[in-house]
Enzyme design. Structure first.
Site, PDB file in Angstrom:
ATOM      1  N   LYS A 120      32.530  41.633  39.485  1.00 12.83           N
ATOM      2  CA  LYS A 120      33.952  41.875  39.643  1.00 12.83           C
ATOM      3  C   LYS A 120      34.300  42.432  41.174  1.00 12.83           C
ATOM      4  O   LYS A 120      33.205  42.896  41.726  1.00 12.83           O
ATOM      5  CB  LYS A 120      34.274  43.082  38.766  1.00 12.83           C
ATOM      6  CG  LYS A 120      35.759  43.221  38.296  1.00 12.83           C
ATOM      7  CD  LYS A 120      36.005  41.922  37.486  1.00 12.83           C
ATOM      8  CE  LYS A 120      37.322  42.113  36.662  1.00 12.83           C
ATOM      9  NZ  LYS A 120      37.077  41.228  35.283  1.00 12.83           N
TER      10      LYS A 120
HETATM   11  N1  GLU Z   1      39.379  38.152  35.211  1.00 16.37           N
HETATM   12  C1  GLU Z   1      39.064  37.384  34.211  1.00 16.37           C
HETATM   13  C2  GLU Z   1      38.183  38.166  33.313  1.00 16.37           C
HETATM   14  O1  GLU Z   1      38.245  39.343  33.315  1.00 16.37           O
HETATM   15  C3  GLU Z   1      38.771  35.979  34.666  1.00 16.37           C
HETATM   16  C4  GLU Z   1      37.347  35.845  35.422  1.00 16.37           C
HETATM   17  C5  GLU Z   1      36.968  34.538  35.727  1.00 16.37           C
HETATM   18  O2  GLU Z   1      37.673  33.577  35.405  1.00 16.37           O
HETATM   19  O3  GLU Z   1      36.158  34.389  36.411  1.00 16.37           O
HETATM   20  O4  GLU Z   1      37.510  37.731  32.461  1.00 16.37           O
END
Ligand code: GLU
Length: 430
Positions: A120
């Site tokens: 993240k």
């Molecule tokens: N931000 C989204 C999540 O928390 C998508 C992450 C992604 O597509 O890599 O799952």
């Protein structure tokens, strides 16, 4: 003899320590205990493998003014493949929050069977309080700061809270400029013109609703005519609302940053989406009553979908919730205390790591398409997404029945078990 070199479960001096991180670790520890997880692996998984904190300058539109922003990127587990996870822009984002969300991404990817570890990122700015040009400069400089960490074979960012396709396009462009050639696979959730996948934008919302029939059956709710309340009308809430209406539900109330609205006969979600595009929020939508955000959570309904920020379902409002089924579209929308209150009341909660996994699943499809330069049809994507979501739901349900645990514990067990197995077979280097 106590092992003096063993790191404590959550050391107070940890750089990424924060209430949210502590909660993620304590959730992990509880499940690890239930599973009888190996101590060595348990300790390893409580800490992210790589965390980067950067501060960087950006020029405001008044050229002579320069501000400094904080940026983060955390990679939790690098065992199964590249790491994957969104980047959020929010005024209070911090290393602990990003580390907690990276951990959740690890369980989410493992649970649905994607070949990624969790990551993240975040930038501590309010994206609504800067101009488009400022946002672009922030994004490009942040990308330059974390450029050694990201890449199609190492770590692939995507949109999260406060970021969108535009931001992904700027990241892709900045990374590609540094490489000297276009590298579409470095991010997912891009515009289709740059190798973004069709159906990625709607994927999280669609994925949530693909689980609705199975989840509704489990708690004796009829999908046709079910009253749905949605908190959040961004990329997740909007498409969940549209998909819910498509399967015959009545979306009776919706809330966002501007306010909340209610119409017991059902809101026209297509018209609401166009209204939000025009005026910027749900407040004032003609043909609906205005309600407060507290009232929104307490509306009589069958299904509640939190689809925006974390922590919106807490000990203070869990007792007022009248829904029988909660589909967690947001990451971490329910605090541990609220979770216990709702479970005691017999509410079925389909947890975030399964419920919102549609986003990262289509991100995976996008990454595969970019690497192969071969693009799939919308039908192929939507049907594969459904298949993966339903398979994951059924496997979690099976664990939940077999182990007599709630869906959140079962989902975590499934995810953690896969990661632990991969760690065991790789062993420790050197
Ligand atoms: N931000 C989204 C999540 O928390 C998508 C992450 C992604 O597509 O890599 O799952």
């Amino acid at each position: 003899m106590p092992d003096r070199n063993r790191a404590p479960a959550v050391a107070p001096e940890m750089e990424w320590d924060s209430p949210m991180y502590k909660e993620a670790v304590s959730q992990f520890q509880n499940v690890a205990e239930k599973m009888g997880l190996d101590d060595n692996i348990r300790e390893r998984l409580t800490m992210p493998q790589r965390s980067l904190v950067v501060t960087f300058p950006y020029r405001t539109d008044e050229y002579s003014k320069v501000r400094t922003a904080y940026g983060y990127r955390v990679q939790h587990v690098l065992t199964m493949g590249p790491t994957k996870g969104g980047i959020r822009y929010a005024p209070d984002v911090n290393l602990g929050e990003v580390a907690a969300l990276a951990m959740l991404m690890t369980w989410k990817c493992a649970l649905v069977g994607l070949p990624f570890g969790g990551a993240k990122g975040g930038v501590r700015i309010d994206p609504h309080a800067v101009s488009r040009r400022e946002l672009q400069r922030v994004t490009r400089r942040y990308t330059a700061e974390v450029i050694g960490m990201i890449g199609p074979q190492t770590d692939i960012p995507a949109p999260d809270l406060g970021t969108d396709e535009r931001v992904m396009a700027w990241i892709m462009d900045t990374y590609s400029q540094h490489q000297g050639h276009a590298v579409p696979a470095v991010v997912t959730g891009k515009p289709p013109e740059l190798g973004g996948s069709v159906a990625r934008r709607e994927a999280t919302g669609r994925g949530i609703i693909s689980l609705l029939p199975s989840a509704a059956m489990r708690c004796g709710v009829a999908v046709d005519g079910a009253r749905v309340v949605i908190q959040g009308f961004g990329n997740v809430g909007r498409y969940a609302a549209i998909a819910a209406a498509e399967v015959g539900c009545r979306v009776v109330a919706v809330g966002d940053l501007t306010g909340a609205i209610h119409n017991g006969n059902g809101l026209e979600v297509g018209r609401l989406a166009r209204y939000v595009d025009e005026v910027g929020g749900v407040k004032g939508f003609p043909g609906a009553d205005e309600i407060t955000s507290d009232e929104l959570m307490a509306i009589d309904c069958e299904v509640l979908i939190p689809a925006a920020v974390g922590g919106v379902i807490h000990a203070g409002n869990a007792g007022d919730i009248r829904a029988r089924l909660i589909l967690e579209g947001a990451n971490n929308p329910t605090t541990l205390e609220a979770d216990r209150i709702l479970l005691d009341r017999g509410v079925l909660i389909v947890p975030d790591i399964i419920c919102n996994a549609g986003g990262v699943t289509v991100s995976y499809f996008e990454w595969v398409q970019d690497l192969q330069n071969y693009f799939w049809s919308e039908n192929e994507i939507v049907s594969r997404l459904r298949e993966i979501m339903i398979r994951a739901f059924e496997s979690v349900l099976e664990v939940s029945i077999r182990e007599k645990v709630d869906m959140r514990t079962a989902a975590l067990m499934r995810g953690i078990e896969r990661v632990a197995r991969a760690k065991l077979v790789r062993g420790v280097y050197p």
